[in-house]
Enzyme design. Sequence first.
Site, PDB file in Angstrom:
ATOM      1  N   HIS A  31       0.841  -1.212  -0.070  1.00  0.00           N
ATOM      2  CA  HIS A  31      -0.226  -0.011  -0.022  1.00  0.00           C
ATOM      3  C   HIS A  31       0.807   1.137   0.049  1.00  0.00           C
ATOM      4  O   HIS A  31       1.675   1.454   0.884  1.00  0.00           O
ATOM      5  CB  HIS A  31      -0.808  -0.150   1.247  1.00  0.00           C
ATOM      6  CG  HIS A  31      -1.870  -0.905   1.190  1.00  0.00           C
ATOM      7  ND1 HIS A  31      -2.618  -1.783   2.144  1.00  0.00           N
ATOM      8  CD2 HIS A  31      -2.787  -1.634  -0.098  1.00  0.00           C
ATOM      9  CE1 HIS A  31      -3.238  -2.553   1.588  1.00  0.00           C
ATOM     10  NE2 HIS A  31      -3.537  -2.327   0.432  1.00  0.00           N
TER      11      HIS A  31
ATOM     12  N   HIS B  71       2.502  -3.586   6.752  1.00  0.00           N
ATOM     13  CA  HIS B  71       1.677  -2.413   6.565  1.00  0.00           C
ATOM     14  C   HIS B  71       1.523  -1.507   7.634  1.00  0.00           C
ATOM     15  O   HIS B  71       2.255  -1.768   8.746  1.00  0.00           O
ATOM     16  CB  HIS B  71      -0.095  -3.159   6.600  1.00  0.00           C
ATOM     17  CG  HIS B  71      -0.189  -3.994   5.320  1.00  0.00           C
ATOM     18  ND1 HIS B  71      -1.145  -3.481   4.423  1.00  0.00           N
ATOM     19  CD2 HIS B  71       0.132  -5.060   4.981  1.00  0.00           C
ATOM     20  CE1 HIS B  71      -1.162  -4.510   3.298  1.00  0.00           C
ATOM     21  NE2 HIS B  71      -0.451  -5.446   3.927  1.00  0.00           N
TER      22      HIS B  71
ATOM     23  N   GLU C  79       0.325  -4.686  11.068  1.00  0.00           N
ATOM     24  CA  GLU C  79       0.103  -3.335  10.855  1.00  0.00           C
ATOM     25  C   GLU C  79       0.825  -2.667  11.857  1.00  0.00           C
ATOM     26  O   GLU C  79       0.808  -2.772  13.120  1.00  0.00           O
ATOM     27  CB  GLU C  79      -1.198  -2.963  11.219  1.00  0.00           C
ATOM     28  CG  GLU C  79      -2.241  -3.859  10.151  1.00  0.00           C
ATOM     29  CD  GLU C  79      -2.604  -3.204   8.955  1.00  0.00           C
ATOM     30  OE1 GLU C  79      -2.032  -2.006   8.930  1.00  0.00           O
ATOM     31  OE2 GLU C  79      -3.426  -3.481   8.230  1.00  0.00           O
TER      32      GLU C  79
ATOM     33  N   GLU D 186       1.903   3.909   3.024  1.00  0.00           N
ATOM     34  CA  GLU D 186       2.267   3.312   4.371  1.00  0.00           C
ATOM     35  C   GLU D 186       3.734   3.119   4.300  1.00  0.00           C
ATOM     36  O   GLU D 186       4.539   2.280   4.367  1.00  0.00           O
ATOM     37  CB  GLU D 186       1.771   1.863   4.516  1.00  0.00           C
ATOM     38  CG  GLU D 186       0.090   2.162   4.572  1.00  0.00           C
ATOM     39  CD  GLU D 186      -0.416   0.532   4.356  1.00  0.00           C
ATOM     40  OE1 GLU D 186       0.241  -0.626   4.290  1.00  0.00           O
ATOM     41  OE2 GLU D 186      -1.807   0.529   4.295  1.00  0.00           O
TER      42      GLU D 186
ATOM     43  N   ARG E  94      -3.098   4.765  -2.269  1.00  0.00           N
ATOM     44  CA  ARG E  94      -2.951   3.562  -1.510  1.00  0.00           C
ATOM     45  C   ARG E  94      -2.773   2.224  -2.683  1.00  0.00           C
ATOM     46  O   ARG E  94      -2.019   1.388  -2.555  1.00  0.00           O
ATOM     47  CB  ARG E  94      -4.524   3.208  -0.849  1.00  0.00           C
ATOM     48  CG  ARG E  94      -4.495   1.760  -0.463  1.00  0.00           C
ATOM     49  CD  ARG E  94      -5.839   1.591   0.128  1.00  0.00           C
ATOM     50  NE  ARG E  94      -6.468   0.395  -0.028  1.00  0.00           N
ATOM     51  CZ  ARG E  94      -6.271  -0.573   1.564  1.00  0.00           C
ATOM     52  NH1 ARG E  94      -5.784   0.137   2.385  1.00  0.00           N
ATOM     53  NH2 ARG E  94      -6.642  -1.516   1.551  1.00  0.00           N
TER      54      ARG E  94
HETATM   55 ZN   LIG Z   1      -1.877  -1.851   4.080  1.00  0.00          ZN
END
Ligand SMILES: [Zn+2]
Length: 417
Positions: A172, A301, A377, A175, A228
Amino acid sequence: MKGLILLIVLIGCGLVCGLESVRYENYKVYQVRIDTANQYKVLSNQEKQLKLSSWREARQLGEYSDIMVPPSSQEQFEQLLNNFKFEYTLKIANVQEIIDQQIPKQRSSSMDWTQYHTLEEIYDWLDVIEARYPNIVTPFTIGQSYENRTIRGIKISYKEGNPAVFIESNIHAREWITSATITYFIDELLVPRRPGLIDIANNIDWYIIPVLNVDGFSYSHEAERLWRKSRMPSDPTGECIGTDLNRNFDYLWMLTGASDDPCSEIYAGPSAESDPEISQMTAYIDNHIPDGSIKIYISLHSYGQYVLSPWGHTDQEFPEHYPQMMHVAEGFANALIRRYGTVFTYGSSATTLYQVSGSGKEWAYAVKNITIPYTIELRDKGQLGFLLPPEDILPVARELTDGFIGMINAAREANVL
Ligand SMILES: [Zn+2]
Ligand SMILES: *[C@@H]1O[C@H](CO)[C@@H](O)[C@H](O)[C@H]1NC(C)=O
Ligand SMILES: *[C@@H]1O[C@H](CO)[C@@H](O)[C@H](O)[C@H]1NC(C)=O
C-alpha cells in the site's frame, strides 16, 4: 531562464519540495467509535456521498474507524455523527499542515532513517549494500511494474540450508513507515550487533522486498501523499486508477471484503493477479524459492498495531495452524512491547465487522502452505496514522526488530522452524 529553473524544480522534487498536485487543505481526520452494526452501515452508506476516505476501519464493535473528510462535507458528516449518536474525536484538523511539516528541510544524502526516502534513494542504497556485502546479500528482481519500474528485493543469507522468512513491504503506497523500517532491519541484519540479531541473521534466510508497489509509492511521493493502490488503470473511462494489490492475490479472490468498483480503495482488480506486481511476485516465489523453505510470510503494513493471521474471509472457522500462528504472534508482541511499551494486538483478521479475501497472507497460507502468514500493521493507533512523523522511523524500526527476534524464537518453540 527563470522558467527553465522552475521547470527543473517541478520535475525534480515533487512532494519533497511541496509541489504535489493533490493537496489536503483543511481535510480533517475523525476517530469515530463504532458501537452498533447499524452505525457501521450508516457510515458505509454515506462513504461516496460525503467523499469519506477510510484511513482505518474498526475491526470489531467498540473499536474506532479513522475517517478523512474534505472541507465540503464536514458539516454534513458531523451532523450524521450526532444524529446517530457516534462517539467521536477530531484527530487531525488539517491534513495538509501535517504533510507540510514533514517535508525535510534538506534531503539527506544517504540512508539515515531520519527522513522518508524516495524509491530512487532506497534503490541507490540497495546498490551500495549489494556491493559492500556480496557474500551475504543476493539481489533479485521480480520484474517490472505496470509503469515499468523495476521491483527489487534482496535475499540475506549467511549460510546454506536455513529456513526462510519472506517479507513484502509497502504494498500500500501511503504506508511509508513500512519501507522506512524494513530497510533499517536489513541494515541490522548486515552488521548484527547483539546476540538475538546475530542468531536470526545467521540462522534464517530473509527474502525482503522493501517496496512492492513501486508505482503507487513513487506517485505518493510525487503527487498524492495518501495514495493506496497500484497505478494500473482499470476503469474504461479512465476516471479511476489502481488496484488494491492486497486484494489481488489468487485465493478466494473477490469473495468478501473487496470491491469490483474500480473507483473503490479496495478494488480487487479485473481478475486475480491482474496486476504485474502480484503475478510476478507469486511467480518469483513459485519458481525461484525452494518449495517448502519459506516458513513465515509477512505482509508489512500500517497502521493500527496488529498482527493479523488467516482467516480473513470467515470468523466461523480457524485454520489448522491457528494455535502456532497465535503463539508466534504472541512472541512477536511480547518482544516488541519491552522497548517502548508499544502494544500490538493479535488474532485472525476476520471479525464481526469486516472481512478480507485475496490478500497476501491468505494466499501464502492456503496456496503455498506457509505455516505462519501475517499481515503486520505498524504504529500508530490513529494519532497521525499514515503521516507518522519521520522522528518515529527509528523507534518503530527498533521495536520491529525486537519483535522479529521474538517471533523467530517463538516459531522455534512452536516447531515451525
Ligand atoms: Zn496496508
Ligand atoms: C512499458 O514498457 C513497454 C515496453 O517497452 C511499453 O510497451 C509500455 O508502453 C510501457 N508502459 C508504460 C505504462 O509506460
Ligand atoms: C499444500 O498442501 C496441500 C494439502 O496438503 C497439497 O495438496 C498441496 O499440493 C500443497 N501445496 C504446496 C505448494 O506445497
